[in-house]
Design an enzyme around this catalytic site. Sequence first.
Site, PDB file in Angstrom:
ATOM      1  N   GLU A 145      57.382   0.328  44.220  1.00 10.05           N
ATOM      2  CA  GLU A 145      58.728   0.128  44.776  1.00 10.05           C
ATOM      3  C   GLU A 145      58.983   1.158  45.882  1.00 10.05           C
ATOM      4  O   GLU A 145      58.945   2.368  45.616  1.00 10.05           O
ATOM      5  CB  GLU A 145      59.754   0.310  43.648  1.00 10.05           C
ATOM      6  CG  GLU A 145      61.152  -0.073  44.029  1.00 10.05           C
ATOM      7  CD  GLU A 145      62.150   0.396  42.963  1.00 10.05           C
ATOM      8  OE1 GLU A 145      63.331   0.512  43.292  1.00 10.05           O
ATOM      9  OE2 GLU A 145      61.716   0.666  41.815  1.00 10.05           O
TER      10      GLU A 145
ATOM     11  N   ASP B 250      60.166   3.906  48.079  1.00  3.00           N
ATOM     12  CA  ASP B 250      61.098   5.028  47.854  1.00  3.00           C
ATOM     13  C   ASP B 250      61.705   5.000  46.448  1.00  3.00           C
ATOM     14  O   ASP B 250      62.755   5.609  46.213  1.00  3.00           O
ATOM     15  CB  ASP B 250      62.222   5.039  48.906  1.00  3.00           C
ATOM     16  CG  ASP B 250      61.677   5.167  50.322  1.00  3.00           C
ATOM     17  OD1 ASP B 250      60.662   5.856  50.511  1.00  3.00           O
ATOM     18  OD2 ASP B 250      62.275   4.574  51.236  1.00  3.00           O
TER      19      ASP B 250
ATOM     20  N   ARG C 107      47.495  -6.285  55.543  1.00  2.00           N
ATOM     21  CA  ARG C 107      47.822  -5.034  54.859  1.00  2.00           C
ATOM     22  C   ARG C 107      46.717  -4.624  53.883  1.00  2.00           C
ATOM     23  O   ARG C 107      46.346  -3.456  53.795  1.00  2.00           O
ATOM     24  CB  ARG C 107      49.138  -5.233  54.097  1.00  2.00           C
ATOM     25  CG  ARG C 107      49.988  -4.022  53.978  1.00  2.00           C
ATOM     26  CD  ARG C 107      51.296  -4.346  53.287  1.00  2.00           C
ATOM     27  NE  ARG C 107      52.346  -4.793  54.181  1.00  2.00           N
ATOM     28  CZ  ARG C 107      52.997  -4.005  55.028  1.00  2.00           C
ATOM     29  NH1 ARG C 107      52.725  -2.732  55.100  1.00  2.00           N
ATOM     30  NH2 ARG C 107      53.943  -4.488  55.803  1.00  2.00           N
TER      31      ARG C 107
ATOM     32  N   GLU D 260      63.572  19.800  54.941  1.00  2.00           N
ATOM     33  CA  GLU D 260      62.349  19.158  54.439  1.00  2.00           C
ATOM     34  C   GLU D 260      61.161  20.113  54.563  1.00  2.00           C
ATOM     35  O   GLU D 260      60.257  20.109  53.732  1.00  2.00           O
ATOM     36  CB  GLU D 260      62.052  17.871  55.236  1.00  2.00           C
ATOM     37  CG  GLU D 260      63.026  16.747  54.989  1.00  2.00           C
ATOM     38  CD  GLU D 260      62.634  15.484  55.736  1.00  2.00           C
ATOM     39  OE1 GLU D 260      61.459  15.109  55.724  1.00  2.00           O
ATOM     40  OE2 GLU D 260      63.530  14.859  56.354  1.00  2.00           O
TER      41      GLU D 260
ATOM     42  N   ASN E 194      55.544  11.381  48.188  1.00  2.00           N
ATOM     43  CA  ASN E 194      56.198  11.056  49.464  1.00  2.00           C
ATOM     44  C   ASN E 194      57.457  11.902  49.594  1.00  2.00           C
ATOM     45  O   ASN E 194      58.052  12.309  48.600  1.00  2.00           O
ATOM     46  CB  ASN E 194      56.577   9.570  49.456  1.00  2.00           C
ATOM     47  CG  ASN E 194      57.233   9.128  50.740  1.00  2.00           C
ATOM     48  OD1 ASN E 194      56.779   9.476  51.838  1.00  2.00           O
ATOM     49  ND2 ASN E 194      58.317   8.377  50.630  1.00  2.00           N
TER      50      ASN E 194
ATOM     51  N   LEU F   1      52.733   0.371  51.320  1.00  2.00           N
ATOM     52  CA  LEU F   1      51.406   0.352  50.705  1.00  2.00           C
ATOM     53  C   LEU F   1      51.318  -0.741  49.646  1.00  2.00           C
ATOM     54  O   LEU F   1      52.299  -1.017  48.944  1.00  2.00           O
ATOM     55  CB  LEU F   1      51.101   1.724  50.102  1.00  2.00           C
ATOM     56  CG  LEU F   1      51.031   2.841  51.152  1.00  2.00           C
ATOM     57  CD1 LEU F   1      51.193   4.213  50.508  1.00  2.00           C
ATOM     58  CD2 LEU F   1      49.737   2.757  51.948  1.00  2.00           C
TER      59      LEU F   1
ATOM     60  N   HIS G 185      61.273  11.679  51.358  1.00  2.00           N
ATOM     61  CA  HIS G 185      62.214  10.713  51.934  1.00  2.00           C
ATOM     62  C   HIS G 185      63.499  11.445  52.281  1.00  2.00           C
ATOM     63  O   HIS G 185      64.016  12.218  51.463  1.00  2.00           O
ATOM     64  CB  HIS G 185      62.485   9.590  50.926  1.00  2.00           C
ATOM     65  CG  HIS G 185      63.427   8.563  51.452  1.00  2.00           C
ATOM     66  ND1 HIS G 185      63.050   7.608  52.376  1.00  2.00           N
ATOM     67  CD2 HIS G 185      64.752   8.371  51.235  1.00  2.00           C
ATOM     68  CE1 HIS G 185      64.089   6.869  52.680  1.00  2.00           C
ATOM     69  NE2 HIS G 185      65.146   7.313  52.006  1.00  2.00           N
TER      70      HIS G 185
END
Length: 226
Positions: free
Chosen positions: A150, A152, A72, A181, A114, A100, A116
Site C-alpha cells: 500500500e 505510503d 512495471r 527530513e 521510505n 513498486l 514521506h
Amino acid sequence: MAGAAQQPLPIVVLISGHGSNLEAIIEANRRSELPVDIRAVICNRPDAGGIEISRQAGIETRIIDHTRYADRAGFDAALQTAIDAYNPGLVVLAGFMRILTPGFVDHYRGRLINIHPSLLPEFPGLNTHQRALDAGRQVAGATVHFVTAETDGGPAFLQVQVAVQENDTAETLAERVLQHEHRLYPEAIRRVAEGRIALDEKDRVLCDGIPLETACLLEPDVASGT
Ligand code: GRF
C-alpha cells in the site's frame, strides 16, 4: 553492549531526484553517526541531480532507466537483480518516485523503508504540503515507515513534526519539512542499523523488542529551536 564493535549495516539507496536526503545520509555516515556501509545508489532517472552527489562521494552509482522497460514488472525485476547483487540488509527509498510491485515489496519485507513528507497516515501520495495547508493543519512533518504494497501505508516508526507558519505556501512548507527530513532519515536508519527497530511477522514495528502503538517522535532540534 559496551566494547562490542558493531558491523556497519550494508545498505542500498534508491533515488529519483535531487538526492538531498541521500546527501544527509552520506554526511551522517561520514561523521560516524550512522553505522552503515552504503554499497550502492541506484537511480531510475538519468538526469537526476542526486547522481552527482553519489558519484562525488565515491559510491557505486547505477542508473536503471524505467522508461526502457515495457512494464512495471520488468523494471522491478531488473531493479531487484541489481539491488541483490549488493546483498543489502536494508534498502532505503530516498525520494524514489516509482510505485513498486507487490512481488518486489514482499521480497524486501522488513528491510525496505521510505520517507514521506507528511505525518502519515495523513496525506499519503502527492501534493502533501498543499493538502496539509488546505486542511488547515498547524503542524506538518515527515514520516519514516516500512514499505508494504500500500503506497505510503506501511508501518511507521519515526516522525518529525514541523510547525506550519501563517504565511506558508506549499513551497515554503516543503522546504522547511525537507530540512527536518535530513535529521529524521539518518536517525531512523541508525535505529534500524543498530537493531533497535524491526518489523515482526505480524507487520508490527518492534522498538527495542516491544511493539510500537504509534510512531515515535524525533526530539525537537535544539539548535534551530524547532
Ligand atoms: C522528500 O521530500 C521525500 O520525503 C520525498 O521526496 C523528497 C525527496 O527529496 N519522498 P530529495 O531527492 O531527497 O532531495
